[in-house]
Enzyme design. Sequence first.
Site, mmCIF file in Angstrom:
data_model
loop_
_atom_site.group_PDB
_atom_site.id
_atom_site.type_symbol
_atom_site.label_atom_id
_atom_site.label_comp_id
_atom_site.label_asym_id
_atom_site.label_seq_id
_atom_site.Cartn_x
_atom_site.Cartn_y
_atom_site.Cartn_z
ATOM 1 N N GLY A 104 -7.827 -10.549 -10.541
ATOM 2 C CA GLY A 104 -7.088 -9.474 -9.877
ATOM 3 C C GLY A 104 -6.658 -9.806 -8.471
ATOM 4 N N GLY A 114 0.476 -2.077 14.305
ATOM 5 C CA GLY A 114 0.925 -0.802 13.752
ATOM 6 C C GLY A 114 1.793 -0.970 12.538
ATOM 7 N N ILE A 140 -0.646 -2.041 7.003
ATOM 8 C CA ILE A 140 -2.093 -2.170 6.805
ATOM 9 C C ILE A 140 -2.850 -1.453 7.931
ATOM 10 C CG2 ILE A 140 -4.029 -3.768 6.666
ATOM 11 C CD1 ILE A 140 -2.156 -5.792 5.368
ATOM 12 N N GLY A 180 -0.800 -9.226 10.376
ATOM 13 C CA GLY A 180 -0.065 -9.973 9.357
ATOM 14 C C GLY A 180 -0.962 -10.841 8.502
ATOM 15 N N HIS A 211 12.313 22.482 -11.476
ATOM 16 C CA HIS A 211 11.880 23.400 -10.423
ATOM 17 C C HIS A 211 10.589 24.086 -10.871
ATOM 18 C CE1 HIS A 211 12.047 26.429 -7.258
ATOM 19 N NE2 HIS A 211 11.812 27.349 -8.194
#
Length: 468
Positions: A38, A175, A178, A261, A439
């Site tokens: 994974g 900012g 993540i 990063g 709706h």
Amino acid sequence: METADFVVIGSGPGGYQAAIRAAHRGASVKLVEEKHIGGVCLNRGCIPTKGMVTSIDVLRTVRSSEEFGVLAKLREVSLASIVERRERVVGKIQQGLQFLLQKNKIDVVQGRGRLAGGRVVEAGGRKIQAGKIILATGSHPVSLPVAKPDGVSILNSDHSLDLSHVPESMAILGGGYIGCEYASIFSQLGAKVTIIELEERLLPLMDSDLGRQLERSFKKQGIQILTGKKLESAAAEGAKVRIAMAGGDKIEAEKLLVSVGRAPNVDGLGLEAEKIQLKGDVLVNEFMETSAPGIYALGDLVGNHPLAHVAAAQARVAVGHAFGEHTPMDYRVVPSAVFTWPELASVGMSEQEAEKTCEDDAASPREIRSVKFPFAALGKSVSQGETEGFVKIVGDAKTGELVGAHIAGLHAAEMIGTFAVAMKKRMKISELAETIFTHPTYSEAILEAAEEWLGGAIHVSPKGKGIL
């Protein structure tokens, strides 16, 4: 020496999907994985954090229950229990993936994969002669010399998942998506959070309206935001991390999360043995093939939209090309989401990108225009008490072409898929406005935004004519 039609190195979303796609076509496949099936997405990224976000959603609901006439009392919030549930979710998905690999007769090789030349892969003490090779080794958090993570006081995103208690205070350097997701999680859990961002706003790569909306929401939640700030140093001293920024600003926090990063995992991969070209990232053509024929790379290794769902699309292109197809990778429509509160999602160009494209191309016939429809004007939003946010459409006023779409608010990540399909099929904004939406739903905001683009949504006041 063993042989296989395909050897895939790395079992993240791109790697395991490439392996299964090749197996579906009748190929013999070996999937090499050093740690856990994974990859980062399932074990240290997308799924664990969304598991925590789900717990935070429940926490928010309980805290606001009185507003809905439900007199529930919050006894305590247990980070240990949240983590325990998170790991159960990860384990369940892991079991599902292992079942799929087994049923597709894919041989999982435990070990670190390395190219040895001549399309030979070494892993786990085994040597495998491959017909085709797909590299999908992912990425790792970037470190800074002035704030090197120690896993105790100065953390990266991996370390943050190992916290056994909610810190009293947490500073987050970066900012981007993540950093903002962790800010949202730990702030709701009770930490005093400060975000330090070098650029002038949060999420500088997204549409500016999304960044501004998130800043307003974060400030209401008590998150301190320091933009336009450059870190100069960070040092753990006792129970605190002392953080100094250019210009003399200083703060202290119990923990510092460095989120600036990620970098591709290429060290020790043996790229030089196959003369595979690098330019920061692994260089590939439009079919995800590297400079070495028959060897492909995808996901975070290639750096173009480093997202799990993009890696999955790249896997489809790479395997198809390995079987003689020539469908190139198309990055025109790539949706993305940030799982903060409020949730954010985008597809296509931001308004700023679209305008700059026109400026850079003097001959461009486009005339960029944008409209926003607020969730506060939506019946479903009001009934659920979730009125924060909007749907924004960016388009060409001359042709009615949908250039980009941006959503802030509940279910943003789910809703952006409608815009992605519309852009993929090159629908006009007028065609969205002609579509019937159920709706009451949040997705009605897509219809209303399209109608606003055409001259006026039903459920907002006409501009300049007061409030309905």
